[in-house]
Design a protein around this motif. Structure first.
Motif, PDB file in Angstrom:
ATOM      1  N   VAL A 171       0.862  -1.183   0.000  1.00  0.00           N
ATOM      2  CA  VAL A 171       0.000   0.000   0.000  1.00  0.00           C
ATOM      3  C   VAL A 171       0.895   1.228   0.000  1.00  0.00           C
ATOM      4  O   VAL A 171       1.792   1.374   0.846  1.00  0.00           O
ATOM      5  CB  VAL A 171      -0.932   0.033   1.229  1.00  0.00           C
ATOM      6  CG1 VAL A 171      -1.736   1.311   1.260  1.00  0.00           C
ATOM      7  CG2 VAL A 171      -1.842  -1.180   1.229  1.00  0.00           C
ATOM      8  N   GLU A 172       0.662   2.110  -0.942  1.00  0.00           N
ATOM      9  CA  GLU A 172       1.439   3.349  -1.056  1.00  0.00           C
ATOM     10  C   GLU A 172       0.474   4.517  -0.965  1.00  0.00           C
ATOM     11  O   GLU A 172      -0.518   4.572  -1.690  1.00  0.00           O
ATOM     12  CB  GLU A 172       2.183   3.363  -2.390  1.00  0.00           C
ATOM     13  CG  GLU A 172       3.201   4.448  -2.509  1.00  0.00           C
ATOM     14  CD  GLU A 172       4.035   4.294  -3.776  1.00  0.00           C
ATOM     15  OE1 GLU A 172       5.009   5.042  -3.909  1.00  0.00           O
ATOM     16  OE2 GLU A 172       3.708   3.441  -4.631  1.00  0.00           O
ATOM     17  N   ASN A 173       0.763   5.440  -0.063  1.00  0.00           N
ATOM     18  CA  ASN A 173      -0.124   6.570   0.168  1.00  0.00           C
ATOM     19  C   ASN A 173       0.542   7.866  -0.291  1.00  0.00           C
ATOM     20  O   ASN A 173       1.716   8.094  -0.010  1.00  0.00           O
ATOM     21  CB  ASN A 173      -0.485   6.657   1.657  1.00  0.00           C
ATOM     22  CG  ASN A 173      -1.598   7.640   1.909  1.00  0.00           C
ATOM     23  OD1 ASN A 173      -2.501   7.803   1.096  1.00  0.00           O
ATOM     24  ND2 ASN A 173      -1.542   8.304   3.041  1.00  0.00           N
ATOM     25  N   TYR A 174      -0.209   8.687  -0.997  1.00  0.00           N
ATOM     26  CA  TYR A 174       0.237  10.019  -1.416  1.00  0.00           C
ATOM     27  C   TYR A 174      -0.681  11.020  -0.732  1.00  0.00           C
ATOM     28  O   TYR A 174      -1.740  11.361  -1.256  1.00  0.00           O
ATOM     29  CB  TYR A 174       0.179  10.147  -2.936  1.00  0.00           C
ATOM     30  CG  TYR A 174       1.198   9.283  -3.640  1.00  0.00           C
ATOM     31  CD1 TYR A 174       2.469   9.769  -3.898  1.00  0.00           C
ATOM     32  CD2 TYR A 174       0.889   7.981  -4.024  1.00  0.00           C
ATOM     33  CE1 TYR A 174       3.415   8.979  -4.525  1.00  0.00           C
ATOM     34  CE2 TYR A 174       1.826   7.187  -4.661  1.00  0.00           C
ATOM     35  CZ  TYR A 174       3.086   7.696  -4.900  1.00  0.00           C
ATOM     36  OH  TYR A 174       4.026   6.905  -5.527  1.00  0.00           O
ATOM     37  N   PRO A 175      -0.289  11.508   0.452  1.00  0.00           N
ATOM     38  CA  PRO A 175      -1.205  12.271   1.296  1.00  0.00           C
ATOM     39  C   PRO A 175      -1.414  13.738   0.920  1.00  0.00           C
ATOM     40  O   PRO A 175      -2.333  14.365   1.436  1.00  0.00           O
ATOM     41  CB  PRO A 175      -0.557  12.170   2.680  1.00  0.00           C
ATOM     42  CG  PRO A 175       0.906  12.081   2.389  1.00  0.00           C
ATOM     43  CD  PRO A 175       0.993  11.284   1.112  1.00  0.00           C
ATOM     44  N   ILE A 176      -0.588  14.303   0.059  1.00  0.00           N
ATOM     45  CA  ILE A 176      -0.719  15.725  -0.256  1.00  0.00           C
ATOM     46  C   ILE A 176      -1.951  15.940  -1.137  1.00  0.00           C
ATOM     47  O   ILE A 176      -2.034  15.432  -2.248  1.00  0.00           O
ATOM     48  CB  ILE A 176       0.546  16.272  -0.964  1.00  0.00           C
ATOM     49  CG1 ILE A 176       1.794  16.028  -0.116  1.00  0.00           C
ATOM     50  CG2 ILE A 176       0.389  17.745  -1.288  1.00  0.00           C
ATOM     51  CD1 ILE A 176       1.812  16.755   1.201  1.00  0.00           C
ATOM     52  N   THR A 177      -2.908  16.706  -0.600  1.00  0.00           N
ATOM     53  CA  THR A 177      -4.137  16.991  -1.342  1.00  0.00           C
ATOM     54  C   THR A 177      -3.902  18.140  -2.311  1.00  0.00           C
ATOM     55  O   THR A 177      -2.876  18.838  -2.240  1.00  0.00           O
ATOM     56  CB  THR A 177      -5.279  17.360  -0.382  1.00  0.00           C
ATOM     57  OG1 THR A 177      -4.957  18.603   0.251  1.00  0.00           O
ATOM     58  CG2 THR A 177      -5.501  16.283   0.661  1.00  0.00           C
ATOM     59  N   ALA A 178      -4.846  18.370  -3.185  1.00  0.00           N
ATOM     60  CA  ALA A 178      -4.731  19.463  -4.156  1.00  0.00           C
ATOM     61  C   ALA A 178      -4.706  20.820  -3.446  1.00  0.00           C
ATOM     62  O   ALA A 178      -3.920  21.700  -3.806  1.00  0.00           O
ATOM     63  CB  ALA A 178      -5.885  19.402  -5.150  1.00  0.00           C
ATOM     64  N   GLU A 179      -5.536  20.979  -2.432  1.00  0.00           N
ATOM     65  CA  GLU A 179      -5.579  22.242  -1.678  1.00  0.00           C
ATOM     66  C   GLU A 179      -4.268  22.477  -0.934  1.00  0.00           C
ATOM     67  O   GLU A 179      -3.746  23.591  -0.906  1.00  0.00           O
ATOM     68  CB  GLU A 179      -6.756  22.220  -0.698  1.00  0.00           C
ATOM     69  CG  GLU A 179      -7.032  23.549  -0.043  1.00  0.00           C
ATOM     70  CD  GLU A 179      -7.627  24.576  -0.978  1.00  0.00           C
ATOM     71  OE1 GLU A 179      -7.271  25.771  -0.839  1.00  0.00           O
ATOM     72  OE2 GLU A 179      -8.417  24.206  -1.855  1.00  0.00           O
ATOM     73  N   GLN A 180      -3.713  21.421  -0.335  1.00  0.00           N
ATOM     74  CA  GLN A 180      -2.429  21.548   0.354  1.00  0.00           C
ATOM     75  C   GLN A 180      -1.323  21.918  -0.633  1.00  0.00           C
ATOM     76  O   GLN A 180      -0.467  22.754  -0.333  1.00  0.00           O
ATOM     77  CB  GLN A 180      -2.065  20.247   1.062  1.00  0.00           C
ATOM     78  CG  GLN A 180      -2.881  19.953   2.282  1.00  0.00           C
ATOM     79  CD  GLN A 180      -2.603  18.563   2.833  1.00  0.00           C
ATOM     80  OE1 GLN A 180      -2.247  17.642   2.089  1.00  0.00           O
ATOM     81  NE2 GLN A 180      -2.778  18.394   4.134  1.00  0.00           N
ATOM     82  N   ALA A 181      -1.339  21.292  -1.811  1.00  0.00           N
ATOM     83  CA  ALA A 181      -0.330  21.599  -2.831  1.00  0.00           C
ATOM     84  C   ALA A 181      -0.431  23.063  -3.250  1.00  0.00           C
ATOM     85  O   ALA A 181       0.587  23.749  -3.379  1.00  0.00           O
ATOM     86  CB  ALA A 181      -0.504  20.684  -4.034  1.00  0.00           C
TER      87      ALA A 181
END
Length: 160
Positions: free
Chosen positions: A76-86
């Motif tokens: 399982v690989e998670n990419y936690p940065i949301t569009a709003e955070q970016a």
């Protein structure tokens, strides 16, 4: 026998027509004034993200805020940065540049409508177009790449 009805006067017809057009105009104006959609959320929807919750596509969970989880068997690989955070990370990154540009009447900003997803060197990125605002004109200034796993920003264009 039918009762004879006189036709309405010209002024009554014009008054009723004016009232109907005014109501339609006020409804449209009220809707357009109070109904705002976030361009970032619209762009996420265009990219295939749900408006609420999540969806699963080919072992990838797409969350409504823009972060993703990739599942391959037990991995399982998670990419936690949301569009709003970016978007906010890019604004913070550009703050020092904008402070220097302010005295010349310029401002750099990421355009929300330009949000895209790209892969580079095996990493997933959010990519925004950077615009240079000079008065009422906007000029293309490059791209801001935000790593979706770490939040590290890479600028290509005028700044790098």
């Amino acid at each position: 026998m039918y009762a004879h009805r006189s036709s309405p006067s010209f002024s009554k017809v014009i008054l009723r027509l004016f009232a109907v057009v005014s109501v339609i105009f006020m409804l449209y104006y009220g809707y357009s004034t109070f109904h705002h959609t976030d361009p970032l959320k619209e762009r996420l929807y265009e990219l295939g993200y749900p408006t609420q919750g999540y969806i699963v596509q080919n072992g990838t969970i797409l969350w409504s805020d823009g972060h993703i989880t990739i599942m391959q068997g037990a991995y399982v690989e998670n990419y936690p940065i949301t569009a709003e955070q970016a978007y906010n990370l890019v604004l913070q990154y550009l703050a020092s540049y904008n402070e220097k540009l302010r005295k010349y009447g310029y401002r750099l900003y990421p355009e929300k409508k330009s949000l895209t997803e790209k892969e580079k060197n095996g990493q997933l990125y959010w990519v925004f177009e950077l615009k240079l605002k000079a008065g009422s004109n906007d000029m293309f200034a490059g791209f801001a790449w935000v790593n979706r796993e770490t939040g590290v920003i890479d600028i290509s264009g005028l700044l790098g």
